[in-house]
Design a protein around this motif. Structure first.
Motif, PDB file in Angstrom:
ATOM      1  N   THR A   1       2.366   5.583 -22.746  1.00 55.89           N
ATOM      2  CA  THR A   1       3.848   5.505 -22.233  1.00 55.89           C
ATOM      3  C   THR A   1       3.852   4.869 -23.939  1.00 55.89           C
ATOM      4  OG1 THR A   1       6.045   4.548 -21.351  1.00 55.89           O
ATOM      5  CG2 THR A   1       3.656   3.156 -20.541  1.00 55.89           C
ATOM      6  N   GLY A   2       5.106   4.274 -24.354  1.00 57.36           N
ATOM      7  CA  GLY A   2       5.586   3.410 -25.182  1.00 57.36           C
ATOM      8  C   GLY A   2       5.617   1.732 -25.333  1.00 57.36           C
TER       9      GLY A   2
ATOM     10  N   ARG B   1       1.081  -1.294   0.269  1.00 54.14           N
ATOM     11  CA  ARG B   1      -0.409   0.406  -0.506  1.00 54.14           C
ATOM     12  C   ARG B   1       0.737   1.329  -0.415  1.00 54.14           C
ATOM     13  NH1 ARG B   1      -4.218  -0.349  -2.422  1.00 54.14           N
ATOM     14  NH2 ARG B   1      -4.873   2.256  -1.378  1.00 54.14           N
ATOM     15  N   VAL B   2       0.394   2.115  -0.649  1.00 56.15           N
ATOM     16  CA  VAL B   2       1.501   2.968  -0.964  1.00 56.15           C
ATOM     17  C   VAL B   2       0.667   4.408  -0.521  1.00 56.15           C
ATOM     18  CG1 VAL B   2       3.173   4.727  -2.937  1.00 56.15           C
ATOM     19  CG2 VAL B   2       2.632   2.070  -3.150  1.00 56.15           C
ATOM     20  N   ASP B   3       1.036   5.537  -0.054  1.00 53.10           N
ATOM     21  CA  ASP B   3       0.922   6.670   0.014  1.00 53.10           C
ATOM     22  C   ASP B   3       1.229   7.765  -1.342  1.00 53.10           C
ATOM     23  OD1 ASP B   3       0.590   6.533   2.762  1.00 53.10           O
ATOM     24  OD2 ASP B   3       2.606   6.080   3.138  1.00 53.10           O
ATOM     25  N   VAL B   4       2.536   7.514  -1.755  1.00 48.66           N
ATOM     26  CA  VAL B   4       2.711   8.597  -2.809  1.00 48.66           C
ATOM     27  C   VAL B   4       2.757   8.028  -4.220  1.00 48.66           C
ATOM     28  CG1 VAL B   4       3.657  10.694  -3.657  1.00 48.66           C
ATOM     29  CG2 VAL B   4       2.479  10.420  -1.540  1.00 48.66           C
ATOM     30  N   PHE B   5       2.769   8.527  -4.683  1.00 50.97           N
ATOM     31  CA  PHE B   5       3.156   7.533  -6.326  1.00 50.97           C
ATOM     32  C   PHE B   5       3.968   8.668  -7.516  1.00 50.97           C
ATOM     33  CE2 PHE B   5       2.315   4.550 -10.507  1.00 50.97           C
ATOM     34  CZ  PHE B   5       3.618   5.076 -11.026  1.00 50.97           C
ATOM     35  N   PHE B   6       5.114   8.601  -7.770  1.00 53.06           N
ATOM     36  CA  PHE B   6       5.738   9.511  -8.823  1.00 53.06           C
ATOM     37  C   PHE B   6       5.489   8.497  -9.998  1.00 53.06           C
ATOM     38  CE2 PHE B   6       7.071  11.939  -4.370  1.00 53.06           C
ATOM     39  CZ  PHE B   6       6.437  13.226  -4.993  1.00 53.06           C
ATOM     40  N   LEU B   7       4.689   8.929 -10.825  1.00 56.53           N
ATOM     41  CA  LEU B   7       4.600   7.833 -12.356  1.00 56.53           C
ATOM     42  C   LEU B   7       5.045   8.718 -13.334  1.00 56.53           C
ATOM     43  CD1 LEU B   7       2.463   6.555 -14.446  1.00 56.53           C
ATOM     44  CD2 LEU B   7       1.395   7.916 -14.558  1.00 56.53           C
ATOM     45  N   GLY B   8       5.895   7.824 -13.965  1.00 57.39           N
ATOM     46  CA  GLY B   8       6.714   8.777 -15.530  1.00 57.39           C
ATOM     47  C   GLY B   8       5.734   8.031 -16.233  1.00 57.39           C
ATOM     48  N   VAL B   9       5.808   9.762 -17.479  1.00 57.43           N
ATOM     49  CA  VAL B   9       5.508   9.269 -18.318  1.00 57.43           C
ATOM     50  C   VAL B   9       6.016   9.959 -19.616  1.00 57.43           C
ATOM     51  CG1 VAL B   9       3.164   9.685 -17.496  1.00 57.43           C
ATOM     52  CG2 VAL B   9       3.453  11.561 -18.308  1.00 57.43           C
ATOM     53  N   THR B  10       5.131   9.537 -21.418  1.00 58.10           N
ATOM     54  CA  THR B  10       6.463  10.034 -22.285  1.00 58.10           C
ATOM     55  C   THR B  10       5.304  10.215 -23.149  1.00 58.10           C
ATOM     56  OG1 THR B  10       5.419   8.943 -23.762  1.00 58.10           O
ATOM     57  CG2 THR B  10       7.947   8.322 -22.623  1.00 58.10           C
TER      58      THR B  10
ATOM     59  N   TYR C   1       3.595  -2.145 -24.019  1.00 56.12           N
ATOM     60  CA  TYR C   1       2.535  -2.387 -23.324  1.00 56.12           C
ATOM     61  C   TYR C   1       2.627  -2.728 -21.849  1.00 56.12           C
ATOM     62  CZ  TYR C   1      -1.234  -5.424 -23.077  1.00 56.12           C
ATOM     63  OH  TYR C   1      -2.223  -6.457 -22.455  1.00 56.12           O
ATOM     64  N   GLU C   2       3.685  -3.238 -21.386  1.00 55.53           N
ATOM     65  CA  GLU C   2       4.045  -4.140 -20.231  1.00 55.53           C
ATOM     66  C   GLU C   2       4.431  -2.852 -19.451  1.00 55.53           C
ATOM     67  OE1 GLU C   2       3.495  -7.480 -19.445  1.00 55.53           O
ATOM     68  OE2 GLU C   2       3.203  -7.798 -21.469  1.00 55.53           O
ATOM     69  N   GLU C   3       5.275  -2.263 -19.638  1.00 58.05           N
ATOM     70  CA  GLU C   3       5.416  -1.529 -19.000  1.00 58.05           C
ATOM     71  C   GLU C   3       4.245  -0.921 -18.128  1.00 58.05           C
ATOM     72  OE1 GLU C   3       8.535   2.419 -18.132  1.00 58.05           O
ATOM     73  OE2 GLU C   3       8.107   1.916 -20.536  1.00 58.05           O
ATOM     74  N   ALA C   4       3.181   0.337 -19.086  1.00 63.68           N
ATOM     75  CA  ALA C   4       1.932   0.833 -18.659  1.00 63.68           C
ATOM     76  C   ALA C   4       1.182   0.093 -17.855  1.00 63.68           C
ATOM     77  CB  ALA C   4       0.716   0.594 -19.488  1.00 63.68           C
ATOM     78  N   ALA C   5       1.069  -1.534 -18.456  1.00 67.28           N
ATOM     79  CA  ALA C   5       0.741  -2.173 -17.227  1.00 67.28           C
ATOM     80  C   ALA C   5       1.033  -2.307 -15.778  1.00 67.28           C
ATOM     81  CB  ALA C   5       0.285  -4.072 -17.526  1.00 67.28           C
ATOM     82  N   ILE C   6       1.989  -2.124 -15.658  1.00 67.22           N
ATOM     83  CA  ILE C   6       3.702  -1.852 -14.341  1.00 67.22           C
ATOM     84  C   ILE C   6       2.145  -0.385 -13.903  1.00 67.22           C
ATOM     85  CG2 ILE C   6       5.446  -2.143 -12.889  1.00 67.22           C
ATOM     86  CD1 ILE C   6       4.579  -4.316 -13.589  1.00 67.22           C
ATOM     87  N   LYS C   7       2.491  -0.021 -14.277  1.00 64.77           N
ATOM     88  CA  LYS C   7       2.510   1.694 -14.223  1.00 64.77           C
ATOM     89  C   LYS C   7       1.368   1.429 -13.695  1.00 64.77           C
ATOM     90  CE  LYS C   7       5.730   3.665 -17.057  1.00 64.77           C
ATOM     91  NZ  LYS C   7       6.241   4.190 -16.503  1.00 64.77           N
ATOM     92  N   ARG C   8      -0.074   1.395 -13.734  1.00 63.19           N
ATOM     93  CA  ARG C   8      -1.579   1.248 -13.627  1.00 63.19           C
ATOM     94  C   ARG C   8      -1.384   0.725 -12.520  1.00 63.19           C
ATOM     95  NH1 ARG C   8      -2.536   0.525 -18.621  1.00 63.19           N
ATOM     96  NH2 ARG C   8      -2.123  -2.013 -18.666  1.00 63.19           N
ATOM     97  N   ALA C   9      -0.718  -0.950 -12.068  1.00 60.78           N
ATOM     98  CA  ALA C   9      -0.739  -1.547 -10.619  1.00 60.78           C
ATOM     99  C   ALA C   9      -0.283  -0.848  -9.547  1.00 60.78           C
ATOM    100  CB  ALA C   9      -0.059  -2.725 -10.921  1.00 60.78           C
ATOM    101  N   ILE C  10       0.490   0.154  -9.586  1.00 61.93           N
ATOM    102  CA  ILE C  10       1.307   0.874  -9.004  1.00 61.93           C
ATOM    103  C   ILE C  10      -0.007   1.735  -8.456  1.00 61.93           C
ATOM    104  CG2 ILE C  10       3.007   2.372  -8.257  1.00 61.93           C
ATOM    105  CD1 ILE C  10       4.896   0.867 -10.430  1.00 61.93           C
TER     106      ILE C  10
ATOM    107  N   PHE D   1       3.899  17.017 -23.190  1.00 63.36           N
ATOM    108  CA  PHE D   1       2.287  17.932 -23.348  1.00 63.36           C
ATOM    109  C   PHE D   1       1.805  17.575 -25.029  1.00 63.36           C
ATOM    110  CE2 PHE D   1       3.531  19.116 -19.730  1.00 63.36           C
ATOM    111  CZ  PHE D   1       2.521  18.988 -18.630  1.00 63.36           C
ATOM    112  N   GLY D   2       0.525  17.418 -25.144  1.00 69.18           N
ATOM    113  CA  GLY D   2      -0.167  17.484 -26.922  1.00 69.18           C
ATOM    114  C   GLY D   2       0.641  16.419 -27.669  1.00 69.18           C
ATOM    115  N   ALA D   3       0.952  15.387 -26.851  1.00 74.37           N
ATOM    116  CA  ALA D   3       1.051  13.984 -27.635  1.00 74.37           C
ATOM    117  C   ALA D   3       0.439  12.956 -27.068  1.00 74.37           C
ATOM    118  CB  ALA D   3       1.736  14.284 -27.554  1.00 74.37           C
ATOM    119  N   ALA D   4       0.521  11.552 -27.607  1.00 70.74           N
ATOM    120  CA  ALA D   4       0.017  10.219 -27.225  1.00 70.74           C
ATOM    121  C   ALA D   4       1.317   9.475 -27.677  1.00 70.74           C
ATOM    122  CB  ALA D   4      -1.082   9.923 -27.503  1.00 70.74           C
ATOM    123  N   SER D   5       1.882   8.599 -26.273  1.00 67.65           N
ATOM    124  CA  SER D   5       1.926   7.293 -26.912  1.00 67.65           C
ATOM    125  C   SER D   5       1.046   6.303 -26.764  1.00 67.65           C
ATOM    126  CB  SER D   5       3.599   6.839 -25.616  1.00 67.65           C
ATOM    127  OG  SER D   5       3.788   8.151 -25.957  1.00 67.65           O
ATOM    128  N   PRO D   6       1.669   4.561 -27.635  1.00 63.00           N
ATOM    129  CA  PRO D   6       0.886   4.405 -28.492  1.00 63.00           C
ATOM    130  C   PRO D   6      -0.401   3.704 -27.083  1.00 63.00           C
ATOM    131  CG  PRO D   6       2.861   3.971 -29.108  1.00 63.00           C
ATOM    132  CD  PRO D   6       2.764   4.495 -28.233  1.00 63.00           C
TER     133      PRO D   6
END
Length: 250
Positions: free
Chosen positions: A181-182, A162-171, A184-193, A209-214
């Motif tokens: 992010t770019g 159980r986490v109080d604060v998560f600092f999420l990295g994105v592209t 698939y597996e990394e995106a799943a890990i980030k959602r789990a956290i 900002f203003g872009a989208a990764s897969p």
């Protein structure tokens, strides 16, 4: 209008406006919406844009390797890292995602801070070697591009914390299509956290900002705040001022 002419116009419009709305462009050019959608599909298959519902967005630029990323916007990342480190309180359980910006959080933490730092990044864990904080390193398959662990073993370990604060990295950060992010597996890990965290923050440099990764991670409204440079232009930030997420300028 020839296919090459349409595609050149789409590319120019995407560069100018930051998005393509298929119906509006079809109406403007006097073409069928199916024609524009076919062009967008083909351009997406060639890696020229990202298809989304109703149109297209620019792709987030491909990232250089992990070592090279450390030299990009380094002073801006240091400022973001110091601001994020200031949000961490003694006694908290904090999850630091991988990435060169989040590494600056680890470097900015006071060495005598009594907290628990969880990470799935061996490079970030190494930054905390001389700190008093307890460090928990989540294992799994190493995704070398981002120097983080992924896979079933990593998710199983994360689900026990159980986490109080998560600092999420994105592209990439987009007001409609969210945080992405770019990989698939990394995106799943980030959602789990994020599911295990009371609050999630994102440190974002202007080019994201203003872009989208897969691969989508979360919506902007699913996080507690965006930490951004104080000198960033107002226009890219305007869609986020009314979002649930707080804008923290530094």
């Amino acid at each position: 209008m020839l296919t090459t002419q349409r595609r050149a116009m789409i590319a120019a419009r995407l560069d100018r406006d930051g998005q393509i709305i298929a119906k509006a462009l079809a109406d403007e050019l006097g073409l069928s919406e199916d024609t524009i959608r076919r062009d967008l599909r083909e351009m997406a298959a060639e890696g020229l844009l990202k298809r989304v519902h109703g149109g297209a967005l620019p792709l987030a630029p491909p990232l250089p390797d992990f070592a090279a990323r450390g030299a990009i916007a380094s002073e801006t990342k240091r400022k973001l890292g110091r601001r994020a480190a200031g949000l961490i309180k003694a006694g908290q359980v904090v999850f630091l995602d991988g990435g060169t910006t989040n590494a600056e959080i680890a470097r900015a933490l006071p060495r005598d801070l009594r907290a628990t730092i969880v990470t799935h990044s061996p490079t970030i864990a190494a930054e905390l070697e001389r700190h008093d904080a307890e460090v928990i390193l989540v294992g799994g398959r190493l995704y070398k591009h981002s120097m983080v662990t992924t896979g079933a073993a990593a998710i199983a370990a994360i689900e026990e914390i159980r986490v109080d604060v998560f600092f999420l990295g994105v592209t990439a950060v987009h007001p409609v299509h969210g945080l992405s992010t770019g990989d698939y597996e990394e995106a799943a890990i980030k959602r789990a956290i994020a599911r295990q965290s009371a609050e999630t923050y994102v440190l974002a440099t202007p080019e994201k900002f203003g872009a989208a990764s897969p691969h989508r991670i979360l919506g902007v409204g699913d996080i507690a705040g965006l930490i951004v440079p104080a000198d960033m232009a107002a226009e890219p930030l305007s869609p986020y001022r009314d979002a649930a997420a707080t804008l923290i300028m530094t």
